[in-house]
Design a protein around this motif. Structure first.
Motif, PDB file in Angstrom:
ATOM      1  N   ALA A 163       0.829  -1.210   0.000  1.00 15.02           N
ATOM      2  CA  ALA A 163       0.000   0.000   0.000  1.00 15.02           C
ATOM      3  C   ALA A 163       0.862   1.258   0.000  1.00 15.02           C
ATOM      4  CB  ALA A 163      -0.922  -0.010   1.218  1.00 15.02           C
ATOM      5  N   GLN A 164       1.945   1.254   0.766  1.00 11.84           N
ATOM      6  CA  GLN A 164       2.849   2.409   0.764  1.00 11.84           C
ATOM      7  C   GLN A 164       3.538   2.583  -0.583  1.00 11.84           C
ATOM      8  OE1 GLN A 164       5.459   1.756   4.093  1.00 11.84           O
ATOM      9  NE2 GLN A 164       4.021   2.590   5.588  1.00 11.84           N
ATOM     10  N   ALA A 165       3.896   1.474  -1.233  1.00 11.37           N
ATOM     11  CA  ALA A 165       4.523   1.568  -2.553  1.00 11.37           C
ATOM     12  C   ALA A 165       3.564   2.168  -3.570  1.00 11.37           C
ATOM     13  CB  ALA A 165       4.994   0.182  -3.012  1.00 11.37           C
ATOM     14  N   VAL A 166       2.295   1.774  -3.504  1.00  9.63           N
ATOM     15  CA  VAL A 166       1.299   2.322  -4.424  1.00  9.63           C
ATOM     16  C   VAL A 166       1.075   3.808  -4.145  1.00  9.63           C
ATOM     17  CG1 VAL A 166      -1.131   2.220  -5.109  1.00  9.63           C
ATOM     18  CG2 VAL A 166       0.173   0.106  -4.800  1.00  9.63           C
ATOM     19  N   ALA A 167       1.030   4.166  -2.860  1.00 15.69           N
ATOM     20  CA  ALA A 167       0.756   5.561  -2.507  1.00 15.69           C
ATOM     21  C   ALA A 167       1.944   6.470  -2.807  1.00 15.69           C
ATOM     22  CB  ALA A 167       0.380   5.656  -1.023  1.00 15.69           C
ATOM     23  N   ASP A 168       3.159   6.012  -2.513  1.00 20.08           N
ATOM     24  CA  ASP A 168       4.333   6.868  -2.661  1.00 20.08           C
ATOM     25  C   ASP A 168       4.837   6.932  -4.100  1.00 20.08           C
ATOM     26  OD1 ASP A 168       4.179   7.253   0.056  1.00 20.08           O
ATOM     27  OD2 ASP A 168       5.684   5.742   0.547  1.00 20.08           O
ATOM     28  N   LYS A 169       4.911   5.773  -4.775  1.00 20.49           N
ATOM     29  CA  LYS A 169       5.504   5.707  -6.114  1.00 20.49           C
ATOM     30  C   LYS A 169       4.467   5.725  -7.231  1.00 20.49           C
ATOM     31  CE  LYS A 169       9.378   2.946  -4.363  1.00 20.49           C
ATOM     32  NZ  LYS A 169      10.113   1.666  -4.494  1.00 20.49           N
ATOM     33  N   ARG A 170       3.173   5.725  -6.877  1.00 18.83           N
ATOM     34  CA  ARG A 170       2.099   5.647  -7.879  1.00 18.83           C
ATOM     35  C   ARG A 170       2.277   4.426  -8.783  1.00 18.83           C
ATOM     36  NH1 ARG A 170       1.154   9.072  -4.676  1.00 18.83           N
ATOM     37  NH2 ARG A 170       0.231  11.127  -5.023  1.00 18.83           N
ATOM     38  N   MET A 227      -8.604  -4.143  -6.095  1.00 11.44           N
ATOM     39  CA  MET A 227      -8.694  -2.692  -6.211  1.00 11.44           C
ATOM     40  C   MET A 227      -7.538  -2.139  -7.042  1.00 11.44           C
ATOM     41  SD  MET A 227      -8.383   0.203  -3.233  1.00 11.44           S
ATOM     42  CE  MET A 227      -6.644  -0.223  -3.078  1.00 11.44           C
ATOM     43  N   ALA A 228      -6.318  -2.652  -6.792  1.00 12.81           N
ATOM     44  CA  ALA A 228      -5.157  -2.183  -7.550  1.00 12.81           C
ATOM     45  C   ALA A 228      -5.294  -2.524  -9.035  1.00 12.81           C
ATOM     46  CB  ALA A 228      -3.881  -2.795  -6.980  1.00 12.81           C
ATOM     47  N   GLN A 229      -5.831  -3.712  -9.336  1.00  8.54           N
ATOM     48  CA  GLN A 229      -6.019  -4.109 -10.735  1.00  8.54           C
ATOM     49  C   GLN A 229      -7.038  -3.207 -11.425  1.00  8.54           C
ATOM     50  OE1 GLN A 229      -4.382  -6.457 -12.519  1.00  8.54           O
ATOM     51  NE2 GLN A 229      -5.513  -5.675 -14.268  1.00  8.54           N
ATOM     52  N   GLU A 230      -8.141  -2.896 -10.739  1.00  3.61           N
ATOM     53  CA  GLU A 230      -9.147  -2.014 -11.327  1.00  3.61           C
ATOM     54  C   GLU A 230      -8.593  -0.615 -11.541  1.00  3.61           C
ATOM     55  OE1 GLU A 230     -12.481  -2.216  -8.748  1.00  3.61           O
ATOM     56  OE2 GLU A 230     -13.059  -4.256  -9.345  1.00  3.61           O
ATOM     57  N   LEU A 231      -7.824  -0.117 -10.576  1.00  2.24           N
ATOM     58  CA  LEU A 231      -7.217   1.205 -10.740  1.00  2.24           C
ATOM     59  C   LEU A 231      -6.214   1.223 -11.887  1.00  2.24           C
ATOM     60  CD1 LEU A 231      -6.617   2.292  -7.028  1.00  2.24           C
ATOM     61  CD2 LEU A 231      -8.276   3.238  -8.631  1.00  2.24           C
ATOM     62  N   GLN A 232      -5.448   0.142 -12.029  1.00  2.38           N
ATOM     63  CA  GLN A 232      -4.484   0.072 -13.129  1.00  2.38           C
ATOM     64  C   GLN A 232      -5.203   0.063 -14.478  1.00  2.38           C
ATOM     65  OE1 GLN A 232      -1.965  -3.377 -13.010  1.00  2.38           O
ATOM     66  NE2 GLN A 232      -0.697  -2.710 -14.718  1.00  2.38           N
ATOM     67  N   THR A 233      -6.288  -0.721 -14.572  1.00  2.00           N
ATOM     68  CA  THR A 233      -7.049  -0.762 -15.817  1.00  2.00           C
ATOM     69  C   THR A 233      -7.642   0.605 -16.143  1.00  2.00           C
ATOM     70  OG1 THR A 233      -7.605  -3.082 -15.395  1.00  2.00           O
ATOM     71  CG2 THR A 233      -8.944  -1.899 -17.006  1.00  2.00           C
ATOM     72  N   TYR A 234      -8.191   1.273 -15.120  1.00  2.00           N
ATOM     73  CA  TYR A 234      -8.768   2.608 -15.335  1.00  2.00           C
ATOM     74  C   TYR A 234      -7.689   3.602 -15.743  1.00  2.00           C
ATOM     75  CZ  TYR A 234     -11.010   7.057 -14.287  1.00  2.00           C
ATOM     76  OH  TYR A 234     -11.485   8.331 -14.363  1.00  2.00           O
ATOM     77  N   SER A 235      -6.525   3.527 -15.093  1.00  2.00           N
ATOM     78  CA  SER A 235      -5.444   4.455 -15.408  1.00  2.00           C
ATOM     79  C   SER A 235      -4.950   4.252 -16.837  1.00  2.00           C
ATOM     80  CB  SER A 235      -4.295   4.269 -14.415  1.00  2.00           C
ATOM     81  OG  SER A 235      -3.209   5.112 -14.731  1.00  2.00           O
TER      82      SER A 235
END
Length: 205
Positions: A72-79, A103-111
């Motif tokens: 979670a910190q890696a996703v928040a800090d490094k995007r 959630m991370a997979q859905e965010l990646q697909t949306y991004s």
């Protein structure tokens, strides 16, 4: 000699009699000691086993929580939306890890979809800009050609207007009233038509 004794009794059903047994305590000491030692060993083993199980459970929970926290910190800090929780268990922490990965997979697909949409819109805007630049260049060329082609006729018209003004001035002098004589009547008729014609010429110029 005083000897420690163990006394036990039991009632005889249907009577008031009781059966009493008396035996020296030393006859039961080895069995009692063995039973006591066995109980203490069992309690100690159970205590050690419970402590070990508790340590393993707590380590499993803390390891899972630490893994989820790290990702979670890696996703928040490094995007970095490609990060996933790999240490997954079958408890509540595992459910949390699965939810986080989804959630991370859905965010990646949306991004990725959003980036593709921005890229498409950028290409469309670049094409529109190129088309507008081409139209502006065509308009500039047309205006240049039109101004160049109209310059000569305008110069000719200006020269013709000047010549016409001079001719009008000459005719205006000739159309002044003449002395009485034989040609007075025709001159008067022509002079009467000249003012409206002169006015039309002046308006045209």
């Amino acid at each position: 000699v005083d000897v420690s004794k163990m006394i036990s009794f039991v009632s005889v059903p249907g009577t008031r009699w009781k059966v009493v047994a008396i035996a020296p305590l030393r006859d039961f000491s080895p069995q009692l000691d063995q039973l006591l030692y066995t109980g203490l060993m069992g309690i100690g083993f159970a205590l050690v086993l419970s402590v070990g199980i508790g340590f393993l459970c707590s380590r499993s929970i803390t390891t899972s929580v630490a893994e989820v926290t790290r990702v979670a910190q890696a996703v928040a800090d490094k995007r970095d939306l490609t990060q996933r929780v790999t240490f997954v268990t079958n408890d509540e922490i595992g459910v949390l890890a699965h939810a986080f990965n989804r959630m991370a997979q859905e965010l990646q697909t949306y991004s990725e979809g959003l980036e593709q949409l921005v890229a498409d819109r950028t290409r469309q805007l670049e094409r529109r800009t190129e088309q507008l630049d081409a139209k502006n260049q065509e308009l500039s060329d047309f205006l240049y050609i039109a101004s160049h082609d109209l310059r000569a006729p305008l110069i000719n018209l200006a020269g013709f207007s000047d010549a016409l003004r001079e001719s009008v001035a000459t005719l205006d002098g000739l159309m002044q009233p003449a002395d009485a004589g034989a040609d007075a009547a025709p001159h008067a008729a022509v002079s009467g038509q000249w003012p409206p014609l002169k006015e039309d010429i002046d308006e045209s110029l």
